[in-house]
Design a protein around this motif. Structure first.
Motif: not given
Length: 95
Positions: A13-20, A56-62, A72-74, A77-79
């Protein structure tokens, strides 16, 4: 979502409430909610679990910083969880 711990749901839920968000942003937000320290040994293994489950998908900032976003699955699941919760909360509140 039924197989997640409460903490894992809170992270999702915390991830959902923030932008990456990156890990430290998630940690800070969770510490506000939990009113105490959330250590790295608790947060990052649970993030990895959410990634492994495809929520959740994990990306790289640096080179040292990762970002996280819902898949999409995440989102689905929240919905679904919110719909399920609404059935019972609406009934409790007489709505």
């Amino acid at each position: 979502m039924y197989d997640l711990t409460g903490f894992q749901r809170d992270v999702l839920y915390t991830i959902a409430g923030q932008d990456e968000p990156h890990g430290l942003a998630l940690k800070a937000e969770l510490e506000t909610y939990y009113e105490g320290e959330v250590n790295h040994g608790r947060l990052y293994p649970n993030l990895d679990t959410l990634v492994d489950k495809g929520l959740v998908e994990k990306g790289t900032v640096d080179r040292r910083t990762n970002s996280y976003m819902l898949t999409q699955r995440g989102r689905r699941e929240i919905e679904a969880r919110r719909d399920w919760e609404d059935e019972y909360v609406d009934e409790l509140l007489g709505e």
